[in-house]
Each structure stands twice: as structure tokens, then as C-alpha cells.
Design an enzyme around this catalytic site. Structure first.
Site, PDB file in Angstrom:
ATOM      1  N   ASP A  11      -5.309   5.005   2.423  1.00 20.77           N
ATOM      2  CA  ASP A  11      -4.423   6.131   2.156  1.00 20.77           C
ATOM      3  C   ASP A  11      -3.775   6.547   3.474  1.00 20.77           C
ATOM      4  O   ASP A  11      -4.456   7.019   4.387  1.00 20.77           O
ATOM      5  CB  ASP A  11      -5.223   7.292   1.560  1.00 20.77           C
ATOM      6  CG  ASP A  11      -4.342   8.409   1.027  1.00 20.77           C
ATOM      7  OD1 ASP A  11      -3.111   8.252   1.036  1.00 20.77           O
ATOM      8  OD2 ASP A  11      -4.889   9.447   0.608  1.00 20.77           O
ATOM      9  N   ASP A 105       2.274   4.945  -0.239  1.00 20.56           N
ATOM     10  CA  ASP A 105       1.358   5.263   0.859  1.00 20.56           C
ATOM     11  C   ASP A 105      -0.115   5.024   0.556  1.00 20.56           C
ATOM     12  O   ASP A 105      -0.973   5.422   1.349  1.00 20.56           O
ATOM     13  CB  ASP A 105       1.556   6.709   1.308  1.00 20.56           C
ATOM     14  CG  ASP A 105       1.244   7.719   0.209  1.00 20.56           C
ATOM     15  OD1 ASP A 105       1.211   7.323  -0.961  1.00 20.56           O
ATOM     16  OD2 ASP A 105       1.044   8.900   0.538  1.00 20.56           O
ATOM     17  N   GLU A 106      -0.450   4.394  -0.555  1.00 17.19           N
ATOM     18  CA  GLU A 106      -1.857   4.114  -0.810  1.00 17.19           C
ATOM     19  C   GLU A 106      -2.009   2.857  -1.662  1.00 17.19           C
ATOM     20  O   GLU A 106      -1.132   2.498  -2.445  1.00 17.19           O
ATOM     21  CB  GLU A 106      -2.576   5.301  -1.449  1.00 17.19           C
ATOM     22  CG  GLU A 106      -2.059   5.704  -2.797  1.00 17.19           C
ATOM     23  CD  GLU A 106      -2.892   6.840  -3.404  1.00 17.19           C
ATOM     24  OE1 GLU A 106      -4.132   6.849  -3.256  1.00 17.19           O
ATOM     25  OE2 GLU A 106      -2.277   7.719  -4.041  1.00 17.19           O
TER      26      GLU A 106
END
Length: 355
Positions: A11, A105-106
Site C-alpha cells: 500500500d 496505489d495498492e
């Protein structure tokens, strides 16, 4: 006996804001928010300096200004974030093809077959990401996806945390029920009112009673509160729809407030559609509304070229059917498969939408 799975959840730390801070070193140490700068705008994300003042994602911009008068608002720049995300994704795929992106983003990685300590792999990945992008990320390591995602939040920012198989029982007994996948703030409040604060408390309820109270979700909850999650890491998932949503720190009381908030969601959705699925034919547009009492409705229509007016009409239909304060809005599109491409539009659906 099958090998114990090794799952990493990566993350990136306040991703959009971090990219902006990298691009604008003069803002180092200042509280910044991405989005939320225009009238009735909403904060998309913010850096840790802003969070120290109580600013949070999905917070109305005016509220963020009240909490932090010197907050710097920056416009959303998806091109920058996609470029950074692609470089991170390239690093992840250099370790394993079993990468399941959740957003820009993860992502999850299944590194079971690599024959190395997952802790070392996660540490190496985070170092390579920083060296390549000057951005930091946090990692969770565990035998399943739920625990890995919980663990990635344990040492934020720029850290990592592992839950090994022999630690699961003790870890879960003390874990607040709010951390379990699918349990939101209101559900946690209801559990607390019943004297259930931790997963250990929840484990005391028999399976048949959980199923009686919560149906199929109760059966799943029985496993989740014990740290069991059999979901696979699935790369290249075939997307049937594309959507976004936002929960607002303060309820939206009027249709006008909802329309203003939805405009930002629509812009984000169209950008995601352009970059992630520009070749996929769209069949339907839809909106989602969750009211202050947690009841929810969706409205959708046949539409191959959704525009802002389409979503405005759907939102008006949904809101006026039961005018109440709104806590969450979502917009989305459903893609056509081969069968849908060949079939004609359902006249009744068009009639229901007022075409």
C-alpha cells in the site's frame, strides 16, 4: 500437505499527495491536499502533515480549510499518478506474475512459490520502489489476503508488519472487530452495543447464531474473525464494471449538494475509463446512493456513451425517490459482453429511464 501461502499487501503511502510532493519539493513539510479546492469540492487524499490537523480523504474542502487554514490544495493529476503506478507495477511483476492490483496505489502479491522469506521480499520491493520513484510504501505479510491488508496498515508510513501462522490466533483475539473486512463504523457500533469489541468477543458466538443473525454474511464472519480467508490472488481479473464512490464526512442534505459532489466523481470515473478500459464497450451507467440511515439504492440505465447529464438524471431519480441526507455517492459503468453487444436494447429499460 500444501505449503503455507505467503501473501504481501503493498500500500503506497498517501500516494497522490506523495507524488505531488515529489514533483514540488518547495512544499516539503507543508500540509497539502489533493482535490477539494473548488467550491463544494472533496479532498481526494492528503499528506501526513495535513492529517495531523484532522484532515482526511473524502472530507469536504471547506471543512479541511477550517481545520487547517494554511492547507495547500492541489488539483488531481491522473497522468502523474498512473505513470508512478506503472513503474511500481513493473517492479512487482518482476517478482511474480501473481499480482492483483486493487487500485493505482495498492496490490496483493502471492510470493509462495519464490522460495524466499516474504519479509525479505517485501523489504526489497519497498527499497526498489523508493530507489526508482522516490515514493514510499508500506507492506503487510501474512498467509492470506485479509490479514496481509490489515498488517500493511500496522507500521504506516514506510514500514512493514508480518503475521505468521502461529501468531494468528493470538492476533485475532485482540483485534478490534472494526478491522475485519466488511465491518464498517456503524456495524462496529452495533457490535459494541452488544458487548462485542474484539474478534475474540465475536469468536464466542456460535456459527449457527451468527448465521441466524446475519445470514450468509454471518457464516463468512465466523471464519474472518478467526483470521481465515481462502481467497486467491487473482491477476488479470476480467472487469465487468468500473466504478468509484466516496463517503462524506458530513452528510449531503440537498440534491444540489449531491449534484456538486457527483461532478467530481464523474470526472474521476471518466479519467479511469479512458485509461483503464478505453477499448471496452459500455452498456450501462449507474449511480449508487447510501443515505444517512445506511439504506442504499442504485439507479441505472442503458447507455453506451455516458455523459454528465446521464448521471445527473440518475442521481435526481434516486434522490427524489426518498429525499434524505446522503452519506455516500458512487458512479459507475457496466461493460457489454459479446452477448450484450449483439442484443438490442430493452425498450422497457429505455422507457423506465424516460428516453
Amino acid at each position: 500437505m500444501s505449503a503455507v501461502r505467503k501473501i504481501i499487501h503493498l500500500d503506497m503511502d498517501c500516494f497522490y499527495a506523495a507524488v505531488e510532493m515529489r514533483e514540488r519539493p518547495e512544499l516539503a513539510g507543508q500540509p497539502i491536499a489533493v482535490g477539494g479546492g473548488r467550491p463544494r469540492g472533496v479532498v481526494t487524499t492528503c499528506n501526513y502533515e495535513a492529517r495531523a490537523y484532522g484532515v482526511r480523504s473524502a472530507m469536504p474542502g471547506f471543512k479541511a480549510r477550517e481545520l487547517c487554514p494554511h492547507l495547500v490544495f492541489l488539483p488531481v493529476r491522473f497522468d502523474l499518478y498512473r505513470e508512478a503506478s506503472a513503474r511500481v507495477r513493473e517492479i512487482l511483476l518482476s517478482y511474480t506474475p501473481l499480482v492483483e492490483p486493487l487500485s493505482l496505489d495498492e496490490a496483493y502479491l502471492d510470493v509462495t512459490a519464490l522460495g524466499r522469506y516474504a519479509w525479505d521480499i517485501a523489504k526489497e520491493i519497498r527499497a526498489r520502489i523508493f530507489e526508482t520513484t522516490r515514493l514510499t510504501g508500506s507492506a503487510g505479510i501474512a498467509p492470506n489476503k485479509m490479514l496481509a491488508k490489515i498488517a500493511s496498515d500496522w507500521r504506516k508510513p514506510n514500514g512493514q508488519f508480518a503475521i505468521t501462522p502461529d501468531q494468528i490466533d493470538a492476533f485475532m483475539r485482540g483485534l478490534p472487530v472494526r478491522k475485519v473486512w466488511g465491518i464498517g463504523p456503524k456495524s462496529a457500533e452495533r457490535f459494541a452495543a452488544a458487548g462485542i469489541h474484539t474478534c475474540g468477543d465475536l469468536q464466542k458466538i456460535p456459527l449457527h447464531e451468527l448465521a441466524l443473525r446475519h445470514g450468509k454474511w454471518g457464516e463468512e464472519l465466523y471464519s474472518l474473525c478467526r483470521g481465515r480467508d481462502d481467497r486467491d490472488v487473482v491477476p488479470n481479473r476480467i472487469r465487468k464494471s468500473l466504478s468509484n464512490e466516496r463517503t462524506y464526512a458530513e452528510n449531503l442534505a440537498t440534491l444540489a449538494a449531491c449534484q456538486n459532489a457527483m461532478a467530481e466523481l464523474y470526472d474521476e470515473l471518466m479519467e479511469e475509463l479512458r485509461t483503464k478500459a478505453s477499448e471496452r464497450p459500455v452498456r450501462k451507467a449507474f449511480i449508487k446512493i447510501k443515505f444517512h440511515d445506511f439504506t442504499r439504492i442504485t439507479r441505472e440505465c442503458l447507455c453506451d456513451r455516458p455523459d454528465i447529464d446521464t448521471f445527473r438524471r440518475l442521481l435526481t431519480q434516486g434522490f427524489e425517490s426518498s429525499p434524505r441526507p446522503v452519506r455516500l455517492l458512487g458512479t459507475g459503468v457496466r461493460f457489454a459482453d459479446e452477448r450484450h453487444i449483439e442484443e438490442e436494447h430493452d425498450p422497457q429499460e429505455l422507457l423506465d429511464f424516460g428516453v
